[in-house]
Enzyme design. Sequence first.
Site, PDB file in Angstrom:
ATOM      1  CB  SER A   1      -0.940   0.015   1.204  1.00  0.00           C
ATOM      2  OG  SER A   1      -1.937  -0.949   1.028  1.00  0.00           O
TER       3      SER A   1
ATOM      4  CB  THR B   1      -3.837   4.332   1.795  1.00  0.00           C
ATOM      5  OG1 THR B   1      -3.606   2.952   1.517  1.00  0.00           O
ATOM      6  CG2 THR B   1      -4.578   4.972   0.638  1.00  0.00           C
TER       7      THR B   1
ATOM      8  CG  ASP C   1      -5.063  -4.575   2.654  1.00  0.00           C
ATOM      9  OD1 ASP C   1      -4.797  -5.350   1.719  1.00  0.00           O
ATOM     10  OD2 ASP C   1      -4.262  -4.321   3.576  1.00  0.00           O
TER      11      ASP C   1
ATOM     12  CG  HIS D   1      -3.866  -8.715   4.539  1.00  0.00           C
ATOM     13  ND1 HIS D   1      -2.698  -9.251   4.059  1.00  0.00           N
ATOM     14  CD2 HIS D   1      -3.917  -7.455   4.075  1.00  0.00           C
ATOM     15  CE1 HIS D   1      -2.064  -8.335   3.326  1.00  0.00           C
ATOM     16  NE2 HIS D   1      -2.789  -7.237   3.317  1.00  0.00           N
TER      17      HIS D   1
END
Length: 443
Positions: free
Chosen positions: A88, A141, A265, A269
């Site tokens: 990211s 991010t 995300d 994961h």
Amino acid sequence: MFSHLSLISLNKRTPKFVVLIALSFFLFSSPDATAEKVKNIIFMIGDGMGYNHLHLTQELSQKKLFMFTLPHQGIVFTASADNPVTDSAAAATALATGYKTTNHTLGKDAQGKDQKTILEILKGRGLKTGLVTTTDITDATPAGFAAHVHNRKEKLKIAEWYLKNHVDLLLGGGKKHFLDLTPQFKKDQYLLVYTPAELSALHRLQGKKLLGLFHPSDLNYEMDREEIPEMKNEPPLSTMAQKALELLAPSPKGFFLMIEGGRIDHAAHALDMATLSKEILEFDKAIQAVYQFSKKRKDTLLIITADHETAGLSMPETTDYAYLNSQTISFNQMVRGFKKESITQVLSHYAKLTPTQEEINMIEQSKDLEVHERARVLGSLVSKKAGLTTLSLDMFKVGNTHGHTSSPVPIFSFGPQAEVFQGGQDNTDIPKKILRIIHAPSH
Ligand SMILES: [Zn+2]
């Protein structure tokens, strides 16, 4: 116009119709002549959000996602400078600066040189700026838009960068990184809010800036809103997005706002696809709110994309959607439940799963791992029962992204000149396109 025309070599032998076609092409495609001006940019990023995550969400919710109704759609390739699979940090750097960099690096190119981000450039031109996320606000991010560090783990430095860049609005989690910096933020005219009530009471910034932190680290998953009573202290992403628009909209020179659905995300994961779909639904709700804002104006460009795909998800014929829909809490919460109840009790109650002795052993052996890693062990069992295909547990261990893939990701856009994001493009093209079309004096 003439400089455009001089690009084509015209001579006596060029047929008239070719000249005419060339002329009309430039007349009608010239951005200066016909395009509407862009004053505000809203850039939304679903972290780890691939096409299959979106479609799985549609299957589970039995409704079309709002983002698929937007008029312009395209595809984005995401490789970083040193790896076909980006993390990211490198992805955010590409999306914010137009430069590829090595995984884990923020705001620097592959040679380690600081590169200005689109947020910094537009701030310099007098636009107000904002970063909104469901994760720790110093996570990769948002950090890619306003920080320059060699390693994304340098969270205190990232918080200092936000101060140095005077980002006008910061909403998310990560309170623990700001404790020592609070007096400096106050001195720099920041209002500090820590609850949804304080946030909703604010209606004008009146020359001040805003730091809103609602959790020591990442906000909790939407899936757990009923389960975790403290979640009443965490505003949903759509609420934060709407408030950010309300507070930034009066800016005379416009604004640049990045809004991230950051925990999509994390759920991927953990192979926690039911939880992931709830994060995507909330992200989609935030998109709808932003669209309503943009639709009323002619000067606001909305771009939605992802930084990469996570978990290599696909849904073969074996997929049991009804089973996935029966899940009521996240795997993180189930793992926390192991302290109070046996593994078998938790799994049979919350995951409708009767584990074999081998599977119980597998979960027990994971007890020294962090919550999110234990959640993935659980996720592998549930995914198997749900008939989903994902990366294997071993694949999550290799490499340096721990479960990302190089699958291209979607891009959606709406507003003036939104059509430039149609078709295939590299992630580094996006900020370049934004800078090309935004109407803001460069000095
Ligand atoms: Zn990730």
